[in-house]
Design a protein around this motif. Structure first.
Motif, PDB file in Angstrom:
ATOM      1  N   GLU A   3      18.925  -9.296  -9.123  1.00 17.95           N
ATOM      2  CA  GLU A   3      20.811  -9.612  -9.604  1.00 17.95           C
ATOM      3  C   GLU A   3      21.498  -8.408  -9.687  1.00 17.95           C
ATOM      4  OE1 GLU A   3      19.213  -7.212 -13.000  1.00 17.95           O
ATOM      5  OE2 GLU A   3      17.767  -8.727 -11.208  1.00 17.95           O
ATOM      6  N   LYS A   4      21.103  -7.159  -8.810  1.00 24.97           N
ATOM      7  CA  LYS A   4      22.117  -6.512  -8.667  1.00 24.97           C
ATOM      8  C   LYS A   4      21.956  -5.539  -7.360  1.00 24.97           C
ATOM      9  CE  LYS A   4      21.267  -3.307 -11.754  1.00 24.97           C
ATOM     10  NZ  LYS A   4      20.675  -2.025 -12.505  1.00 24.97           N
ATOM     11  N   VAL A   5      21.071  -7.105  -5.914  1.00 25.25           N
ATOM     12  CA  VAL A   5      21.160  -7.123  -4.898  1.00 25.25           C
ATOM     13  C   VAL A   5      22.147  -8.277  -3.750  1.00 25.25           C
ATOM     14  CG1 VAL A   5      19.804  -6.656  -2.739  1.00 25.25           C
ATOM     15  CG2 VAL A   5      19.354  -5.184  -4.658  1.00 25.25           C
ATOM     16  N   MET A   6      23.090  -7.849  -2.986  1.00 26.33           N
ATOM     17  CA  MET A   6      23.741  -8.907  -2.246  1.00 26.33           C
ATOM     18  C   MET A   6      23.841  -8.335  -1.198  1.00 26.33           C
ATOM     19  SD  MET A   6      27.372  -8.282  -4.557  1.00 26.33           S
ATOM     20  CE  MET A   6      27.529 -10.314  -3.798  1.00 26.33           C
ATOM     21  N   GLU A   7      23.606  -9.471  -0.395  1.00 28.19           N
ATOM     22  CA  GLU A   7      23.974  -9.549   0.688  1.00 28.19           C
ATOM     23  C   GLU A   7      24.447 -10.230   1.999  1.00 28.19           C
ATOM     24  OE1 GLU A   7      19.789 -10.986   2.857  1.00 28.19           O
ATOM     25  OE2 GLU A   7      20.269 -12.580   2.006  1.00 28.19           O
ATOM     26  N   ARG A   8      24.889  -9.921   2.882  1.00 26.34           N
ATOM     27  CA  ARG A   8      25.944 -10.842   3.382  1.00 26.34           C
ATOM     28  C   ARG A   8      25.460 -11.388   5.131  1.00 26.34           C
ATOM     29  NH1 ARG A   8      30.266  -9.321   7.232  1.00 26.34           N
ATOM     30  NH2 ARG A   8      32.084 -10.792   7.639  1.00 26.34           N
ATOM     31  N   LEU A   9      25.536 -12.717   5.103  1.00 25.15           N
ATOM     32  CA  LEU A   9      24.382 -13.055   6.614  1.00 25.15           C
ATOM     33  C   LEU A   9      26.284 -14.051   7.077  1.00 25.15           C
ATOM     34  CD1 LEU A   9      21.155 -14.552   4.974  1.00 25.15           C
ATOM     35  CD2 LEU A   9      21.717 -12.589   6.112  1.00 25.15           C
ATOM     36  N   LEU A  10      25.267 -13.656   8.505  1.00 25.79           N
ATOM     37  CA  LEU A  10      26.660 -13.692   9.145  1.00 25.79           C
ATOM     38  C   LEU A  10      25.634 -14.810  10.669  1.00 25.79           C
ATOM     39  CD1 LEU A  10      28.860 -11.431   9.660  1.00 25.79           C
ATOM     40  CD2 LEU A  10      28.810 -13.168   8.600  1.00 25.79           C
ATOM     41  N   LYS A  11      24.259 -15.259  10.699  1.00 26.66           N
ATOM     42  CA  LYS A  11      23.575 -15.742  10.999  1.00 26.66           C
ATOM     43  C   LYS A  11      23.612 -17.174  10.315  1.00 26.66           C
ATOM     44  CE  LYS A  11      22.824 -12.782  15.182  1.00 26.66           C
ATOM     45  NZ  LYS A  11      21.861 -12.690  16.440  1.00 26.66           N
ATOM     46  N   GLN A  37       0.646  -1.216  -0.101  1.00 23.59           N
ATOM     47  CA  GLN A  37       0.187  -0.013  -0.222  1.00 23.59           C
ATOM     48  C   GLN A  37       0.235   1.049   0.263  1.00 23.59           C
ATOM     49  OE1 GLN A  37      -3.097  -0.411   3.000  1.00 23.59           O
ATOM     50  NE2 GLN A  37      -2.618  -2.735   3.244  1.00 23.59           N
ATOM     51  N   PHE A  38       1.899   1.114  -0.016  1.00 20.65           N
ATOM     52  CA  PHE A  38       3.008   2.318   0.669  1.00 20.65           C
ATOM     53  C   PHE A  38       4.014   1.582  -0.543  1.00 20.65           C
ATOM     54  CE2 PHE A  38       0.967   1.938   4.154  1.00 20.65           C
ATOM     55  CZ  PHE A  38       0.277   3.286   5.260  1.00 20.65           C
ATOM     56  N   GLY A  39       3.826   1.380  -1.795  1.00 23.78           N
ATOM     57  CA  GLY A  39       4.877   1.706  -2.814  1.00 23.78           C
ATOM     58  C   GLY A  39       5.728   0.593  -2.459  1.00 23.78           C
ATOM     59  N   TYR A  40       5.995  -0.149  -1.686  1.00 24.54           N
ATOM     60  CA  TYR A  40       7.092  -1.446  -1.928  1.00 24.54           C
ATOM     61  C   TYR A  40       7.035  -2.417  -2.675  1.00 24.54           C
ATOM     62  CZ  TYR A  40       8.526   0.608   2.761  1.00 24.54           C
ATOM     63  OH  TYR A  40       9.284   1.822   3.560  1.00 24.54           O
ATOM     64  N   THR A  41       8.033  -2.977  -3.349  1.00 23.38           N
ATOM     65  CA  THR A  41       7.015  -3.712  -4.147  1.00 23.38           C
ATOM     66  C   THR A  41       8.647  -5.489  -4.386  1.00 23.38           C
ATOM     67  OG1 THR A  41       8.831  -2.947  -5.871  1.00 23.38           O
ATOM     68  CG2 THR A  41       6.281  -2.508  -5.564  1.00 23.38           C
ATOM     69  N   GLU A  42       8.466  -6.194  -5.189  1.00 24.54           N
ATOM     70  CA  GLU A  42       9.810  -7.444  -4.483  1.00 24.54           C
ATOM     71  C   GLU A  42      10.729  -6.343  -5.307  1.00 24.54           C
ATOM     72  OE1 GLU A  42       6.693  -7.818  -5.169  1.00 24.54           O
ATOM     73  OE2 GLU A  42       6.126  -8.617  -4.059  1.00 24.54           O
ATOM     74  N   LEU A  43      12.131  -6.565  -5.233  1.00 27.71           N
ATOM     75  CA  LEU A  43      13.114  -6.287  -6.098  1.00 27.71           C
ATOM     76  C   LEU A  43      13.193  -6.427  -7.663  1.00 27.71           C
ATOM     77  CD1 LEU A  43      15.912  -7.699  -4.072  1.00 27.71           C
ATOM     78  CD2 LEU A  43      15.197  -6.052  -3.747  1.00 27.71           C
ATOM     79  N   LYS A  44      13.066  -5.170  -7.882  1.00 27.50           N
ATOM     80  CA  LYS A  44      13.355  -5.225  -9.578  1.00 27.50           C
ATOM     81  C   LYS A  44      14.073  -5.330 -10.063  1.00 27.50           C
ATOM     82  CE  LYS A  44       9.572  -2.194  -9.604  1.00 27.50           C
ATOM     83  NZ  LYS A  44       8.398  -2.512  -9.849  1.00 27.50           N
ATOM     84  N   HIS A  45      14.627  -5.678  -9.315  1.00 31.41           N
ATOM     85  CA  HIS A  45      16.436  -6.106  -9.994  1.00 31.41           C
ATOM     86  C   HIS A  45      17.394  -7.191  -8.934  1.00 31.41           C
ATOM     87  CE1 HIS A  45      15.986  -3.541 -14.306  1.00 31.41           C
ATOM     88  NE2 HIS A  45      16.138  -2.872 -13.153  1.00 31.41           N
TER      89      HIS A  45
END
Length: 133
Positions: A125-133, A115-123
Motif C-alpha cells: 500500500e506504500k508502493v506506487m508506480e507510474r506505467l507509460l507502456k 535465496q538473497f533475501g528478496y520478498t514480496e512487498l511488506k507494505h
C-alpha cells in the motif's frame, strides 16, 4: 570458472541487446536504449573463458536505493550456479554497501531471488508506480 566484472569496456553490447530484446521484460528494446541504460547504471558482466555469458545492471544512488534489472545467464550456461555467483557478487559490491533498499521485478525467478533475501512487498500500500507502456 567464471569472471564477473563491472568494467563496462568488456561488455558485449550486441549480445546484451540480442538477448534482452527477446525477453518478456525488455522485448523490443532498441540498441540505443540498451546503450543508454548501461551508460547510466552500475553493470556486471559475467564471462566464461573471456566470452560474455551473463549480465545484470543496477540503477542506484549508491547511498539508499538499488534497483536490480536485466539479470540473465545465457541458456546454454544455466544450471551451473552462475546466476547465484552473479547475485553474490552484486550484493557484495562495495559501492552498494550502504544501500538498504533493494528492489526488482520478476515473473519467473522468485526462487533465485528469495535465496538473497528478496520478498514480496511488506507494505504494498506504500508502493506506487507510474506505467507509460
Amino acid at each position: 570458472m567464471i569472471d564477473i566484472s563491472t568494467d563496462k569496456t568488456r561488455l558485449d553490447i550486441k549480445l546484451i541487446h540480442e538477448f534482452l530484446t527477446e525477453t518478456y521484460w525488455a522485448k523490443g528494446r532498441t540498441l540505443e536504449e540498451v546503450k543508454t541504460s548501461i551508460e547510466h547504471c552500475l553493470c556486471f558482466g559475467v564471462y566464461y573463458e573471456n566470452e560474455q555469458i551473463g549480465f545484470a545492471r543496477i540503477a542506484t544512488d549508491y547511498v539508499v536505493f538499488a534497483y536490480l534489472m536485466d539479470v540473465f545467464i545465457l541458456p546454454e550456461y544455466r544450471g551451473n550456479g552462475y546466476a547465484k555467483q552473479l547475485m553474490e557478487t552484486v550484493h557484495k559490491e562495495p559501492k552498494l554497501k550502504s544501500c538498504h533498499t533493494w528492489m526488482l521485478k520478476t515473473s519467473d525467478a522468485h526462487k533465485l531471488y528469495h535465496q538473497f533475501g528478496y520478498t514480496e512487498l511488506k507494505h504494498p500500500e506504500k508502493v506506487m508506480e507510474r506505467l507509460l507502456k
